[in-house]
Design a protein around this motif. Sequence first.
Motif, PDB file in Angstrom:
ATOM      1  N   ALA A 101       9.628   9.837 -15.438  1.00  0.00           N
ATOM      2  CA  ALA A 101       9.092  10.621 -14.328  1.00  0.00           C
ATOM      3  C   ALA A 101       9.745  10.227 -13.005  1.00  0.00           C
ATOM      4  O   ALA A 101       9.962  11.076 -12.140  1.00  0.00           O
ATOM      5  CB  ALA A 101       7.573  10.460 -14.244  1.00  0.00           C
ATOM      6  N   ASP A 102      10.085   8.963 -12.856  1.00  0.00           N
ATOM      7  CA  ASP A 102      10.715   8.488 -11.629  1.00  0.00           C
ATOM      8  C   ASP A 102      12.082   9.141 -11.419  1.00  0.00           C
ATOM      9  O   ASP A 102      12.432   9.546 -10.313  1.00  0.00           O
ATOM     10  CB  ASP A 102      10.870   6.968 -11.658  1.00  0.00           C
ATOM     11  N   LEU A 103      12.855   9.244 -12.491  1.00  0.00           N
ATOM     12  CA  LEU A 103      14.173   9.875 -12.405  1.00  0.00           C
ATOM     13  C   LEU A 103      14.032  11.353 -12.033  1.00  0.00           C
ATOM     14  O   LEU A 103      14.733  11.851 -11.160  1.00  0.00           O
ATOM     15  CB  LEU A 103      14.913   9.735 -13.734  1.00  0.00           C
ATOM     16  N   VAL A 104      13.110  12.051 -12.684  1.00  0.00           N
ATOM     17  CA  VAL A 104      12.897  13.473 -12.401  1.00  0.00           C
ATOM     18  C   VAL A 104      12.457  13.663 -10.954  1.00  0.00           C
ATOM     19  O   VAL A 104      12.975  14.534 -10.231  1.00  0.00           O
ATOM     20  CB  VAL A 104      11.862  14.084 -13.378  1.00  0.00           C
ATOM     21  N   LEU A 105      11.523  12.837 -10.508  1.00  0.00           N
ATOM     22  CA  LEU A 105      11.043  12.948  -9.131  1.00  0.00           C
ATOM     23  C   LEU A 105      12.160  12.706  -8.129  1.00  0.00           C
ATOM     24  O   LEU A 105      12.316  13.457  -7.159  1.00  0.00           O
ATOM     25  CB  LEU A 105       9.887  11.973  -8.888  1.00  0.00           C
ATOM     26  N   GLN A 106      12.981  11.683  -8.345  1.00  0.00           N
ATOM     27  CA  GLN A 106      14.075  11.388  -7.417  1.00  0.00           C
ATOM     28  C   GLN A 106      15.085  12.530  -7.381  1.00  0.00           C
ATOM     29  O   GLN A 106      15.598  12.894  -6.316  1.00  0.00           O
ATOM     30  CB  GLN A 106      14.774  10.084  -7.787  1.00  0.00           C
ATOM     31  N   ALA A 107      15.373  13.126  -8.537  1.00  0.00           N
ATOM     32  CA  ALA A 107      16.295  14.269  -8.586  1.00  0.00           C
ATOM     33  C   ALA A 107      15.764  15.422  -7.748  1.00  0.00           C
ATOM     34  O   ALA A 107      16.520  16.099  -7.037  1.00  0.00           O
ATOM     35  CB  ALA A 107      16.522  14.712 -10.027  1.00  0.00           C
ATOM     36  N   MET A 108      14.457  15.629  -7.773  1.00  0.00           N
ATOM     37  CA  MET A 108      13.864  16.725  -6.995  1.00  0.00           C
ATOM     38  C   MET A 108      13.770  16.375  -5.505  1.00  0.00           C
ATOM     39  O   MET A 108      13.962  17.237  -4.653  1.00  0.00           O
ATOM     40  CB  MET A 108      12.486  17.094  -7.541  1.00  0.00           C
ATOM     41  N   ILE A 109      13.523  15.123  -5.193  1.00  0.00           N
ATOM     42  CA  ILE A 109      13.504  14.685  -3.785  1.00  0.00           C
ATOM     43  C   ILE A 109      14.872  14.911  -3.158  1.00  0.00           C
ATOM     44  O   ILE A 109      14.994  15.396  -2.041  1.00  0.00           O
ATOM     45  CB  ILE A 109      13.091  13.196  -3.674  1.00  0.00           C
ATOM     46  N   ASP A 110      15.927  14.585  -3.914  1.00  0.00           N
ATOM     47  CA  ASP A 110      17.300  14.694  -3.404  1.00  0.00           C
ATOM     48  C   ASP A 110      17.884  16.099  -3.530  1.00  0.00           C
ATOM     49  O   ASP A 110      18.948  16.366  -2.978  1.00  0.00           O
ATOM     50  CB  ASP A 110      18.216  13.719  -4.161  1.00  0.00           C
ATOM     51  N   PHE A 111      17.208  16.997  -4.229  1.00  0.00           N
ATOM     52  CA  PHE A 111      17.774  18.295  -4.598  1.00  0.00           C
ATOM     53  C   PHE A 111      18.379  19.071  -3.430  1.00  0.00           C
ATOM     54  O   PHE A 111      19.468  19.618  -3.536  1.00  0.00           O
ATOM     55  CB  PHE A 111      16.708  19.157  -5.288  1.00  0.00           C
ATOM     56  N   ASN A 112      17.707  19.136  -2.310  1.00  0.00           N
ATOM     57  CA  ASN A 112      18.201  19.911  -1.159  1.00  0.00           C
ATOM     58  C   ASN A 112      18.997  19.089  -0.156  1.00  0.00           C
ATOM     59  O   ASN A 112      19.393  19.605   0.886  1.00  0.00           O
ATOM     60  CB  ASN A 112      17.042  20.629  -0.457  1.00  0.00           C
ATOM     61  N   ASN A 113      19.226  17.827  -0.463  1.00  0.00           N
ATOM     62  CA  ASN A 113      20.035  16.969   0.393  1.00  0.00           C
ATOM     63  C   ASN A 113      21.471  17.494   0.392  1.00  0.00           C
ATOM     64  O   ASN A 113      22.059  17.719  -0.655  1.00  0.00           O
ATOM     65  CB  ASN A 113      19.981  15.535  -0.149  1.00  0.00           C
ATOM     66  N   LYS A 114      22.026  17.704   1.562  1.00  0.00           N
ATOM     67  CA  LYS A 114      23.372  18.278   1.673  1.00  0.00           C
ATOM     68  C   LYS A 114      24.440  17.415   0.984  1.00  0.00           C
ATOM     69  O   LYS A 114      25.445  17.930   0.528  1.00  0.00           O
ATOM     70  CB  LYS A 114      23.723  18.507   3.138  1.00  0.00           C
ATOM     71  N   SER A 115      24.215  16.110   0.898  1.00  0.00           N
ATOM     72  CA  SER A 115      25.204  15.247   0.243  1.00  0.00           C
ATOM     73  C   SER A 115      25.026  15.209  -1.278  1.00  0.00           C
ATOM     74  O   SER A 115      25.812  14.598  -1.983  1.00  0.00           O
ATOM     75  CB  SER A 115      25.131  13.829   0.812  1.00  0.00           C
ATOM     76  N   TYR A 116      24.001  15.867  -1.786  1.00  0.00           N
ATOM     77  CA  TYR A 116      23.736  15.931  -3.214  1.00  0.00           C
ATOM     78  C   TYR A 116      24.395  17.193  -3.752  1.00  0.00           C
ATOM     79  O   TYR A 116      23.821  18.258  -3.788  1.00  0.00           O
ATOM     80  CB  TYR A 116      22.233  15.957  -3.438  1.00  0.00           C
ATOM     81  N   ASP A 117      25.638  17.046  -4.151  1.00  0.00           N
ATOM     82  CA  ASP A 117      26.394  18.188  -4.649  1.00  0.00           C
ATOM     83  C   ASP A 117      25.989  18.511  -6.081  1.00  0.00           C
ATOM     84  O   ASP A 117      25.503  19.583  -6.377  1.00  0.00           O
ATOM     85  CB  ASP A 117      27.891  17.887  -4.540  1.00  0.00           C
ATOM     86  N   LYS A 118      26.223  17.559  -6.976  1.00  0.00           N
ATOM     87  CA  LYS A 118      25.878  17.748  -8.385  1.00  0.00           C
ATOM     88  C   LYS A 118      25.427  16.419  -8.967  1.00  0.00           C
ATOM     89  O   LYS A 118      25.870  15.368  -8.550  1.00  0.00           O
ATOM     90  CB  LYS A 118      27.070  18.281  -9.169  1.00  0.00           C
ATOM     91  N   ALA A 119      24.557  16.517  -9.972  1.00  0.00           N
ATOM     92  CA  ALA A 119      24.005  15.326 -10.611  1.00  0.00           C
ATOM     93  C   ALA A 119      24.758  14.984 -11.890  1.00  0.00           C
ATOM     94  O   ALA A 119      25.174  15.865 -12.632  1.00  0.00           O
ATOM     95  CB  ALA A 119      22.531  15.540 -10.937  1.00  0.00           C
ATOM     96  N   VAL A 120      24.909  13.691 -12.111  1.00  0.00           N
ATOM     97  CA  VAL A 120      25.387  13.161 -13.378  1.00  0.00           C
ATOM     98  C   VAL A 120      24.207  12.382 -13.949  1.00  0.00           C
ATOM     99  O   VAL A 120      23.764  11.408 -13.349  1.00  0.00           O
ATOM    100  CB  VAL A 120      26.609  12.229 -13.197  1.00  0.00           C
ATOM    101  N   TYR A 157      21.045  22.674 -14.320  1.00  0.00           N
ATOM    102  CA  TYR A 157      22.087  23.566 -14.851  1.00  0.00           C
ATOM    103  C   TYR A 157      21.930  24.972 -14.263  1.00  0.00           C
ATOM    104  O   TYR A 157      22.904  25.561 -13.788  1.00  0.00           O
ATOM    105  CB  TYR A 157      22.015  23.608 -16.381  1.00  0.00           C
ATOM    106  N   GLU A 158      20.716  25.506 -14.307  1.00  0.00           N
ATOM    107  CA  GLU A 158      20.458  26.860 -13.825  1.00  0.00           C
ATOM    108  C   GLU A 158      20.713  27.016 -12.327  1.00  0.00           C
ATOM    109  O   GLU A 158      20.987  28.120 -11.858  1.00  0.00           O
ATOM    110  CB  GLU A 158      19.028  27.277 -14.147  1.00  0.00           C
ATOM    111  N   HIS A 159      20.612  25.930 -11.587  1.00  0.00           N
ATOM    112  CA  HIS A 159      20.824  25.964 -10.134  1.00  0.00           C
ATOM    113  C   HIS A 159      22.186  25.399  -9.728  1.00  0.00           C
ATOM    114  O   HIS A 159      22.392  25.040  -8.569  1.00  0.00           O
ATOM    115  CB  HIS A 159      19.690  25.231  -9.421  1.00  0.00           C
ATOM    116  N   SER A 160      23.091  25.310 -10.680  1.00  0.00           N
ATOM    117  CA  SER A 160      24.464  24.823 -10.444  1.00  0.00           C
ATOM    118  C   SER A 160      24.504  23.452  -9.780  1.00  0.00           C
ATOM    119  O   SER A 160      25.358  23.168  -8.945  1.00  0.00           O
ATOM    120  CB  SER A 160      25.244  25.834  -9.604  1.00  0.00           C
ATOM    121  N   LYS A 161      23.567  22.593 -10.166  1.00  0.00           N
ATOM    122  CA  LYS A 161      23.510  21.239  -9.615  1.00  0.00           C
ATOM    123  C   LYS A 161      23.792  20.169 -10.661  1.00  0.00           C
ATOM    124  O   LYS A 161      23.614  18.986 -10.414  1.00  0.00           O
ATOM    125  CB  LYS A 161      22.124  20.971  -9.004  1.00  0.00           C
TER     126      LYS A 161
END
Length: 141
Positions: A59-78, A94-98
């Motif tokens: 849950a921590d990983l999912v939450l952090q991915a969503m917190i960072d989602f709109n951050n301009k420096s967050y281009d794509k996730a690995v 994937y659906e949001h090209s991130k």
Amino acid sequence: KKFRIYLKEKYHVTTAYLFIGYIPQNQPLYSSLQKAGYVLMFKPVLPTKDGKHKGNVDADLVLQAMIDFNNKSYDKAVIVTSDGDFYCLVNYLYEHSKLQCVLSPYVETCSTLLKKSAKEKIILMDNLKTKLAFYKEKSTV
């Protein structure tokens, strides 16, 4: 350390979160990981009946991915996992090209759901074993 360098050079990962349970006696490990460039995200650990430790960080990983989602420096996730629990996160990214890719370290047990959600962006890491393996250098005296 080698894996962090690999992430930076191959995928241009600038921030590498590592979600991990906190056990005080593992402080040398944590210091080493931070020195290698990981941002450690600690989770309290609970002892199990058999004396092992359990620190569920999904849950921590999912939450952090969503917190960072709109951050301009967050281009794509690995995402590095073989766990099907991350199916919905991977699918959303994937659906949001991130989603850059999903790196699966456990080829034999990689979740079918994960493979389906990551589609062509799943990378099985079995061929990276020798490249990223930890070894201690022999001292020459």
